[in-house]
Write a protein that holds these residues in place. Sequence first.
Motif, PDB file in Angstrom:
ATOM      1  N   PHE A  30      40.223  84.406  75.291  1.00 26.78           N
ATOM      2  CA  PHE A  30      39.386  85.459  76.420  1.00 26.78           C
ATOM      3  C   PHE A  30      39.731  86.623  76.032  1.00 26.78           C
ATOM      4  O   PHE A  30      40.089  87.323  76.567  1.00 26.78           O
ATOM      5  N   SER A  31      41.174  86.787  74.662  1.00 27.52           N
ATOM      6  CA  SER A  31      41.216  88.249  74.829  1.00 27.52           C
ATOM      7  C   SER A  31      40.032  88.604  73.891  1.00 27.52           C
ATOM      8  O   SER A  31      39.684  90.307  74.098  1.00 27.52           O
ATOM      9  N   GLU A  32      39.484  87.974  73.294  1.00 23.70           N
ATOM     10  CA  GLU A  32      38.174  88.527  72.340  1.00 23.70           C
ATOM     11  C   GLU A  32      36.829  88.619  73.457  1.00 23.70           C
ATOM     12  O   GLU A  32      36.245  89.142  73.044  1.00 23.70           O
ATOM     13  N   LEU A  33      37.019  87.801  74.093  1.00 23.55           N
ATOM     14  CA  LEU A  33      35.394  88.302  75.292  1.00 23.55           C
ATOM     15  C   LEU A  33      36.292  88.975  76.171  1.00 23.55           C
ATOM     16  O   LEU A  33      35.078  90.466  76.169  1.00 23.55           O
ATOM     17  N   ALA A  34      37.050  90.066  76.340  1.00 20.05           N
ATOM     18  CA  ALA A  34      37.323  90.852  77.040  1.00 20.05           C
ATOM     19  C   ALA A  34      37.199  92.011  75.631  1.00 20.05           C
ATOM     20  O   ALA A  34      36.660  92.682  76.740  1.00 20.05           O
ATOM     21  N   ALA A  35      38.029  92.113  74.083  1.00 22.08           N
ATOM     22  CA  ALA A  35      37.371  92.629  73.706  1.00 22.08           C
ATOM     23  C   ALA A  35      35.276  92.950  73.241  1.00 22.08           C
ATOM     24  O   ALA A  35      35.801  94.264  73.440  1.00 22.08           O
ATOM     25  N   GLY A  37      33.348  91.938  75.419  1.00 20.47           N
ATOM     26  CA  GLY A  37      33.076  92.764  76.932  1.00 20.47           C
ATOM     27  C   GLY A  37      32.803  94.234  77.496  1.00 20.47           C
ATOM     28  O   GLY A  37      32.178  94.875  77.619  1.00 20.47           O
ATOM     29  N   LEU A  38      34.057  94.714  76.837  1.00 23.30           N
ATOM     30  CA  LEU A  38      34.448  96.135  76.996  1.00 23.30           C
ATOM     31  C   LEU A  38      33.392  96.817  76.053  1.00 23.30           C
ATOM     32  O   LEU A  38      32.753  97.686  76.125  1.00 23.30           O
TER      33      LEU A  38
END
Length: 192
Positions: A30-35, A37-38
């Motif tokens: 989830f943290s990698e997907l957020a990164a 995504g940005l």
Amino acid sequence: MSVADCEQEKAGWGIFEGLPGDPMIWVLIFSELAAFGLFLGAFIVTRALHPAIFAAGQATLDAHLAGINTVVLVTSGWAAARGTAAARAGRRQVAHGWLFGAMTLGGLFIAVKLLEYAGEIAEGNGLETSAFFTLYFLLTGFHLLHVGLGIVILAVVSRSAEASSVETGAVFWHMVDVLWVVMFPIIYLVQP
């Protein structure tokens, strides 16, 4: 740890209940997907603000090599899934073989991507060439690092070929696959 033990441990994690693999891999994902995504959001917004620069940059990319890499990475995801199924069935040697195949294909992805980078650099394109190439190299380079990390993870879980470990490694590998499947059309195919 057995699959039953892993399921019992996940029961206390609420939102992660029922997801394959260790719950901590999902926190990482989830943290990698957020990164990512940005990064992708920055790419899309900057493309909308500077369509001519992005069209010119995109025209120099080798979409054929990127297409080959897409097939390679999706196939490696299939191999990782086969390895997971074999590990769940207690067939550790078979699981090891499938995971080795996934890692080999991941290595091929890296080789093709480095070949693509070499072509871009030979044409004089680098991080400072334009906004397009800054975001292109940062986004694809960040993904490339994750492919390398995924190979290391698969190598580690392949040693024991224990079902819960293999499942956890494969979940990370599938994230890397899915990210590339999303990135490929945005970077190489969608016209500004």
